[in-house]
Design a protein around this motif. Structure first.
Motif, PDB file in Angstrom:
ATOM      1  N   GLY A   1       0.794  -1.224   0.000  1.00 50.15           N
ATOM      2  CA  GLY A   1       0.000   0.000   0.000  1.00 50.15           C
ATOM      3  C   GLY A   1       0.820   1.263   0.000  1.00 50.15           C
ATOM      4  N   ASP A   2       1.997   1.248   0.677  1.00 52.09           N
ATOM      5  CA  ASP A   2       2.803   2.463   0.736  1.00 52.09           C
ATOM      6  C   ASP A   2       3.508   2.759  -0.585  1.00 52.09           C
ATOM      7  N   ARG A   3       3.420   1.845  -1.548  1.00 46.10           N
ATOM      8  CA  ARG A   3       3.984   2.091  -2.869  1.00 46.10           C
ATOM      9  C   ARG A   3       2.910   2.542  -3.863  1.00 46.10           C
ATOM     10  N   ILE A   4       1.652   2.608  -3.446  1.00 47.53           N
ATOM     11  CA  ILE A   4       0.579   3.093  -4.328  1.00 47.53           C
ATOM     12  C   ILE A   4       0.468   4.595  -4.114  1.00 47.53           C
ATOM     13  N   ILE A   5       0.934   5.338  -5.087  1.00 50.61           N
ATOM     14  CA  ILE A   5       1.078   6.794  -4.957  1.00 50.61           C
ATOM     15  C   ILE A   5      -0.066   7.501  -5.692  1.00 50.61           C
ATOM     16  N   GLY A   6      -0.573   8.578  -5.065  1.00 57.34           N
ATOM     17  CA  GLY A   6      -1.507   9.461  -5.754  1.00 57.34           C
ATOM     18  C   GLY A   6      -2.882   8.889  -6.008  1.00 57.34           C
ATOM     19  N   ARG A   7      -3.247   7.843  -5.299  1.00 56.62           N
ATOM     20  CA  ARG A   7      -4.565   7.235  -5.496  1.00 56.62           C
ATOM     21  C   ARG A   7      -5.298   7.034  -4.174  1.00 56.62           C
ATOM     22  N   GLU A   8      -4.995   7.890  -3.194  1.00 51.67           N
ATOM     23  CA  GLU A   8      -5.625   7.764  -1.883  1.00 51.67           C
ATOM     24  C   GLU A   8      -7.140   7.939  -1.965  1.00 51.67           C
ATOM     25  N   GLU A   9      -7.571   8.965  -2.710  1.00 53.41           N
ATOM     26  CA  GLU A   9      -9.007   9.224  -2.836  1.00 53.41           C
ATOM     27  C   GLU A   9      -9.703   8.086  -3.576  1.00 53.41           C
ATOM     28  N   GLU A  10      -9.074   7.592  -4.628  1.00 46.81           N
ATOM     29  CA  GLU A  10      -9.674   6.501  -5.410  1.00 46.81           C
ATOM     30  C   GLU A  10      -9.769   5.224  -4.570  1.00 46.81           C
ATOM     31  N   LEU A  11      -8.742   4.928  -3.794  1.00 43.34           N
ATOM     32  CA  LEU A  11      -8.781   3.749  -2.922  1.00 43.34           C
ATOM     33  C   LEU A  11      -9.879   3.898  -1.873  1.00 43.34           C
ATOM     34  N   SER A  12     -10.009   5.089  -1.321  1.00 38.13           N
ATOM     35  CA  SER A  12     -11.055   5.339  -0.318  1.00 38.13           C
ATOM     36  C   SER A  12     -12.448   5.169  -0.920  1.00 38.13           C
ATOM     37  N   ASN A  13     -12.639   5.688  -2.148  1.00 43.59           N
ATOM     38  CA  ASN A  13     -13.940   5.538  -2.815  1.00 43.59           C
ATOM     39  C   ASN A  13     -14.274   4.070  -3.078  1.00 43.59           C
ATOM     40  N   LEU A  14     -13.276   3.316  -3.530  1.00 45.20           N
ATOM     41  CA  LEU A  14     -13.490   1.892  -3.780  1.00 45.20           C
ATOM     42  C   LEU A  14     -13.826   1.163  -2.486  1.00 45.20           C
ATOM     43  N   ALA A  15     -13.083   1.475  -1.437  1.00 45.89           N
ATOM     44  CA  ALA A  15     -13.332   0.822  -0.148  1.00 45.89           C
ATOM     45  C   ALA A  15     -14.748   1.095   0.347  1.00 45.89           C
ATOM     46  N   ASN A  16     -15.197   2.333   0.225  1.00 47.14           N
ATOM     47  CA  ASN A  16     -16.549   2.674   0.671  1.00 47.14           C
ATOM     48  C   ASN A  16     -17.611   1.960  -0.150  1.00 47.14           C
ATOM     49  N   ALA A  17     -17.329   1.773  -1.438  1.00 46.64           N
ATOM     50  CA  ALA A  17     -18.317   1.141  -2.321  1.00 46.64           C
ATOM     51  C   ALA A  17     -18.521  -0.336  -1.986  1.00 46.64           C
ATOM     52  N   ILE A  18     -17.478  -1.013  -1.530  1.00 47.61           N
ATOM     53  CA  ILE A  18     -17.574  -2.469  -1.327  1.00 47.61           C
ATOM     54  C   ILE A  18     -17.482  -2.871   0.140  1.00 47.61           C
ATOM     55  N   LYS A  19     -17.513  -1.892   1.060  1.00 46.61           N
ATOM     56  CA  LYS A  19     -17.258  -2.183   2.473  1.00 46.61           C
ATOM     57  C   LYS A  19     -18.308  -3.087   3.108  1.00 46.61           C
ATOM     58  N   ASP A  20     -19.552  -3.123   2.585  1.00 46.80           N
ATOM     59  CA  ASP A  20     -20.592  -3.987   3.172  1.00 46.80           C
ATOM     60  C   ASP A  20     -20.186  -5.456   3.138  1.00 46.80           C
ATOM     61  N   ALA A  21     -19.326  -5.811   2.175  1.00 41.69           N
ATOM     62  CA  ALA A  21     -18.894  -7.209   2.068  1.00 41.69           C
ATOM     63  C   ALA A  21     -18.069  -7.634   3.275  1.00 41.69           C
ATOM     64  N   GLN A  22     -17.464  -6.676   3.965  1.00 39.97           N
ATOM     65  CA  GLN A  22     -16.611  -6.999   5.110  1.00 39.97           C
ATOM     66  C   GLN A  22     -17.388  -7.749   6.188  1.00 39.97           C
ATOM     67  N   ARG A  23     -18.703  -7.520   6.253  1.00 41.60           N
ATOM     68  CA  ARG A  23     -19.546  -8.191   7.249  1.00 41.60           C
ATOM     69  C   ARG A  23     -20.550  -9.138   6.595  1.00 41.60           C
ATOM     70  N   GLY A  24     -20.228  -9.526   5.368  1.00 38.93           N
ATOM     71  CA  GLY A  24     -21.053 -10.516   4.689  1.00 38.93           C
ATOM     72  C   GLY A  24     -22.191  -9.949   3.875  1.00 38.93           C
ATOM     73  N   GLY A  25     -22.296  -8.625   3.789  1.00 38.91           N
ATOM     74  CA  GLY A  25     -23.347  -8.006   2.998  1.00 38.91           C
ATOM     75  C   GLY A  25     -22.974  -7.936   1.525  1.00 38.91           C
ATOM     76  N   THR A  26     -23.944  -7.526   0.708  1.00 38.46           N
ATOM     77  CA  THR A  26     -23.712  -7.414  -0.732  1.00 38.46           C
ATOM     78  C   THR A  26     -23.024  -6.090  -1.043  1.00 38.46           C
ATOM     79  N   PRO A  27     -21.848  -6.111  -1.661  1.00 41.07           N
ATOM     80  CA  PRO A  27     -21.162  -4.861  -1.997  1.00 41.07           C
ATOM     81  C   PRO A  27     -21.812  -4.189  -3.191  1.00 41.07           C
ATOM     82  N   ASN A  28     -21.589  -2.892  -3.326  1.00 39.41           N
ATOM     83  CA  ASN A  28     -22.020  -2.206  -4.536  1.00 39.41           C
ATOM     84  C   ASN A  28     -21.200  -2.711  -5.722  1.00 39.41           C
ATOM     85  N   ASN A  29     -21.851  -2.802  -6.873  1.00 40.72           N
ATOM     86  CA  ASN A  29     -21.097  -3.030  -8.105  1.00 40.72           C
ATOM     87  C   ASN A  29     -20.413  -1.723  -8.495  1.00 40.72           C
TER      88      ASN A  29
END
Length: 400
Positions: A29-57
């Motif tokens: 992760g510390d080698r992924i440069i300049g994509r902090e916002e994009e990673l955060s957006n992706l994480a928020n979109a699919i975070k429901d899966a962390q507890r077994g829920g259906t993630p957003n497509n």
């Protein structure tokens, strides 16, 4: 040559860990440069899966080398590890839709990726099974092994049939799976990809859309610097990384391109028998990367896009101005000539305009609007980004 001498016996004088400069390498992760916002957006979109829920497509758009695949792979790996702490079993299937473009190939690859025959007692044969049977096996595998299956469809626009998107996105709703659910991450270079989907598929996907912008020179410099330990200590001269970053930022903002140029620079130094990677080798490395990039990128285009590129190259070669901007109607006329030579019918001009726009989005051509004169309106003109001779050669190589 003596009995003890070997072509492969000596340690690499330039590279300490060349894999850090491979596109296939998934960095920490510390080698992924300049994509902090994009990673955060992706994480928020699919975070429901962390507890077994259906993630957003999710659908991710952006030019080549903007980190789409890298971020998708990294964030789903992070999700899988975080979910395991909640005793939620997630697995990720990655599909290169350029290689697996049919519905059958796609479903088979997904089923193979998710399957563990010892756990499921299910086999996924490479042939001899119908598409519907592959689906049935996939649903059984999901219910037997996983709480959530995340499917990354890279170059999703290469899929020949969008029925697979309908089947995957409606798996839980249609009762195909009982104990699991599915999320899709689609990746495309084509900003208008979604326009090609039928309304039922669009409704079923209900996706989040994200666009990854090109990297700027500072971000590219950081990305390259974070991978400088690919080289042996002391061999990489100052100025090499800055020069590579400036070249890539000026032309494409493409991190993949920048990393490839840096790797080629090291290889060229080695070929010259030099124990230092010098800035003077960057231009030669740039030319080598251009040829490789063109061949790869053009090879992935539809046949008629290749014919358009050849037609545009032909028009520029016939012009006295190497930087000539060719009106779309003239490109179409040259394209018709190429189609006749290839023994195929040309597409309608409206579809050709769409293909030209896609080629511009991919930075294979540049487009502009020019006035025809007072009271005569304006028209679109087109110019190749690369030399016409390189484009023609790449088109020929891609068709072999």
């Amino acid at each position: 040559m003596s009995d003890t001498e070997s072509f492969f016996g000596n340690p690499d004088p330039i590279f300490a860990d060349k894999e850090l400069l491979r596109v296939s390498h998934l960095p920490d992760g510390d080698r992924i440069i300049g994509r902090e916002e994009e990673l955060s957006n992706l994480a928020n979109a699919i975070k429901d899966a962390q507890r077994g829920g259906t993630p957003n497509n999710v659908l991710i758009y952006g030019k080549t080398g903007t980190g789409k695949s890298l971020c998708s792979k990294y964030i789903t790996q992070d999700l899988t590890e975080a979910a395991a702490e909640n005793e939620i079993n997630i697995d990720v299937a990655y599909v290169d839709c350029f290689q697996d473009s049919t519905e059958t190939q796609t479903v088979r690859t997904i089923a193979e990726s998710f399957n563990d025959p010892e756990e499921t007692d299910i086999t996924v044969p490479t042939s001899g099974v119908s598409t519907s049977d592959y689906y049935r096996r996939l649903w059984k595998i999901l219910d037997a092994r996983l709480d959530v299956g995340i499917i990354i469809l890279d170059e999703i626009d290469k899929l020949e049939d969008d029925n697979v998107l309908m089947q995957l996105s409606r798996a839980a709703e249609a009762g195909k799976v009982d104990d699991s659910t599915v999320g899709i991450i689609g990746i495309s270079n084509k900003i208008r990809y979604k326009d090609s989907l039928n309304e039922r598929v669009k409704s079923s996907l209900s996706e989040r859309d994200f666009v990854f912008p090109p990297y700027d020179a500072n971000q590219l410099r950081e990305i390259l610097s974070s991978r400088a330990d690919a080289f042996r200590e002391g061999v990489l001269d100052g100025g090499v990384i800055s020069k590579v970053a400036a070249l890539a930022a000026k032309e494409h903002g493409d991190a993949r391109k920048a990393i490839d140029i840096l790797r080629y620079t090291g290889e060229i130094a080695d070929e010259h028998g030099d124990d230092h990677v010098r800035a003077e080798y960057v231009d030669e490395a740039h030319e080598r990367e251009e040829e490789a990039r063109l061949a790869e990128l053009i090879g992935k285009q539809p046949e008629h896009s290749k014919y358009l590129l050849q037609g545009l190259a032909l028009q520029i070669q016939q012009s006295s101005d190497p930087d000539a901007m060719i009106p779309s109607k003239q490109v179409y006329s040259a394209y018709e000539v190429v189609c006749e030579r290839e023994g195929t019918d040309p597409l309608k001009i409206r579809r050709v305009r769409d293909l030209l726009s896609e080629l511009a989005f991919l930075s294979l051509i540049e487009q502009d609007r020019k006035g025809r004169g007072k009271g005569k309106g304006a028209h679109t003109v087109n110019q190749l980004v690369d030399a016409p001779e390189l484009v023609v050669e790449a088109c020929k190589s891609a068709s072999m």
